[in-house]
Write a protein that holds these residues in place. Structure first.
Motif, short mmCIF file in Angstrom:
data_model
loop_
_atom_site.label_atom_id
_atom_site.label_comp_id
_atom_site.label_asym_id
_atom_site.label_seq_id
_atom_site.Cartn_x
_atom_site.Cartn_y
_atom_site.Cartn_z
N SER A 6 0.84 -1.20 0.00
CA SER A 6 0.00 0.00 0.00
C SER A 6 0.87 1.24 0.00
O SER A 6 0.95 1.97 0.97
N ARG A 7 1.54 1.46 -1.13
CA ARG A 7 2.42 2.62 -1.23
C ARG A 7 1.76 3.70 -2.08
O ARG A 7 0.87 3.41 -2.89
N LEU A 8 2.19 4.92 -1.90
CA LEU A 8 1.69 6.02 -2.73
C LEU A 8 2.64 6.18 -3.91
O LEU A 8 3.86 6.13 -3.75
N ASP A 9 2.08 6.40 -5.10
CA ASP A 9 2.91 6.65 -6.29
C ASP A 9 3.58 8.01 -6.20
O ASP A 9 3.00 8.97 -5.67
N ALA A 10 4.75 8.12 -6.81
CA ALA A 10 5.45 9.41 -6.86
C ALA A 10 4.65 10.45 -7.63
O ALA A 10 4.62 11.63 -7.27
N VAL A 11 3.96 10.02 -8.69
CA VAL A 11 3.15 10.97 -9.48
C VAL A 11 2.05 11.57 -8.61
O VAL A 11 1.83 12.79 -8.61
N GLN A 12 1.37 10.72 -7.84
CA GLN A 12 0.30 11.23 -6.97
C GLN A 12 0.88 12.14 -5.88
O GLN A 12 0.29 13.17 -5.53
N ALA A 13 2.04 11.76 -5.35
CA ALA A 13 2.66 12.58 -4.30
C ALA A 13 3.02 13.96 -4.83
O ALA A 13 2.84 14.97 -4.15
#
Ligand SMILES: *Cc1c(COP(=O)(O)O)cnc(C)c1O
Length: 382
Positions: free
Chosen positions: A230-237
């Motif tokens: 359950s990681r956040l994508d760099a693009v979304q960040a």
């Protein structure tokens, strides 16, 4: 007449398109797509914004709740008190860790968990309370924390609809033990895809959640417990970092719209308006009125259309799209039938389900559009 949607994400994108496109291009060129400096940067900024020591980004608000429960070792045999008048994820995650959701009725004014009912629902098995700051309106956290302290319970705030909301001058998500946020596109701070975050002051909990969101990895390829991906994508960040800078402005715009609705819908017979609680700052993820059930109608059941459904249909015909959050409370959902709740048992939530109507609400909703909503609503109630 032009259609008015319940929310519109395209208007917001137009305003920040250049910034977003530049930031996304940079991430794409960087070759670093999962985790990395964009995610760490966002976590730092979001922790600062909420006012907690730690923020752990993850894949969704649902995962944020799941990870919070796991980090507290809540599982089989445990009970967790929450509201039946919320999005399913609030209870779904309690079930997912093997615990039992205990639903208590809501307050008729705020649609939030009724604090009078919470105390009566506490048993020896109760481990935690999950209040939901529904529609962006904060729960009375002073009272809730007092109850939690008396019974040594943990409080996990479901802040999915309330990013930026405050209780007694503190941001929600920094008041209980753990705060859970969703960055689903229609939330106050929305990504361009799925995203979520957990906030906490507790270093040990933060560390545990960091491991759990990455397969339970202890470092390298060693695992002491099972986690999830359950990681956040760099693009979304990268997108969230930009949008976070606009959040207060957007929340103020939501407040101005809510104020205007309050002013122009006041004293119309047949509806009641949302009432803010003193001590809080509401961020209006939804502006939700009640269309009062007509007294002439005998024995309303969930199968019959309520007067609210009729009004909603009339609005639709005039191009105003409204929403019903939520048409059936969780304690009566088929998926929870094994818990044995009966119709009438949580009567306030059940009545709310028949009466609530969320009017169009997004920061870019123009005064003209609002006038049309107000005009059409008055007309539909006749
Ligand atoms: C949206 C929402 C969630 C879940 O968030 P996702 O990011 O969609 O998984 C949880 N609780 C509430 C109250 C929500 O509104």
């Amino acid at each position: 007449m032009k259609k008015i949607p319940p929310f519109d994400l395209t208007e917001q994108y137009k305003v920040i398109a250049e910034e977003i496109n530049t930031a996304v291009s940079k991430v794409l060129a960087s070759g670093s797509y999962i985790g990395g400096s964009q995610v760490e940067g966002f976590e730092q900024q979001f922790a600062n914004y909420i006012g907690t020591e730690h923020c752990i980004a993850c894949n969704s608000g649902t995962d944020a709740l799941y990870l919070a429960l796991r980090a507290l070792n809540i599982g089989p045999g445990d009970e967790v008190i929450t509201t039946p008048f919320t999005f399913v994820a609030t209870a779904e995650t309690i079930t997912a860790v093997g615990a039992t959701p205990v639903f208590v009725d809501i307050d008729a004014q705020t649609f939030n968990l009724s604090l009078e009912q919470v105390e009566a629902a506490i048993t020896e098995r109760t481990r935690a309370i999950v209040p939901v700051h529904l529609f962006g309106m904060p729960v009375d956290m002073t009272r809730l924390l007092a109850i939690a302290q008396t019974y040594h319970l943990t409080v996990i705030e479901d802040c999915a609809q309330a990013t930026g909301a405050e209780w007694a001058g503190q941001k929600v998500g920094s008041i209980g033990h753990i705060g859970c946020f969703s960055f689903y596109p229609t939330k106050n701070l929305g990504a361009c895809g799925d995203g979520g975050a957990v906030t906490t002051h507790d270093l040990a909990i933060a560390g545990r959640i960091r491991r759990l969101r990455d397969h339970g990895r202890k470092g390298g390829y060693y695992y002491e417990e099972l986690g999830v991906n359950s990681r956040l994508d760099a693009v979304q960040a990268a997108i969230l970092q930009i949008k976070l800078r606009y959040l207060d402005t957007w929340n103020c715009q939501r407040q101005a719209i809510a104020q205007r609705y309050q002013q122009f819908l006041a004293s119309i017979p047949g509806i009641t308006l949302p009432q803010e609680v003193a001590g809080g700052r509401t961020v209006w993820n939804q502006y939700t009125i009640r269309v009062l059930e007509q007294p002439a109608k005998p024995g309303p059941s969930f199968r019959d259309p309520s007067f609210r459904d009729i009004v909603r249909q009339r609005l639709q015909e005039q191009g105003v799209q409204s929403m019903v959050y939520y048409p059936l409370p969780l304690h009566l959902q088929p998926v929870y039938s094994h818990l044995g709740y009966q119709p009438g048992q949580l009567a306030v939530a059940e009545q709310a389900s028949r009466e609530v109507l969320s009017l169009p609400m997004f920061p870019e909703l123009s005064a003209e559009q609002q006038d049309q909503v107000i005009y059409c609503l008055k007309d539909s109630l006749l």
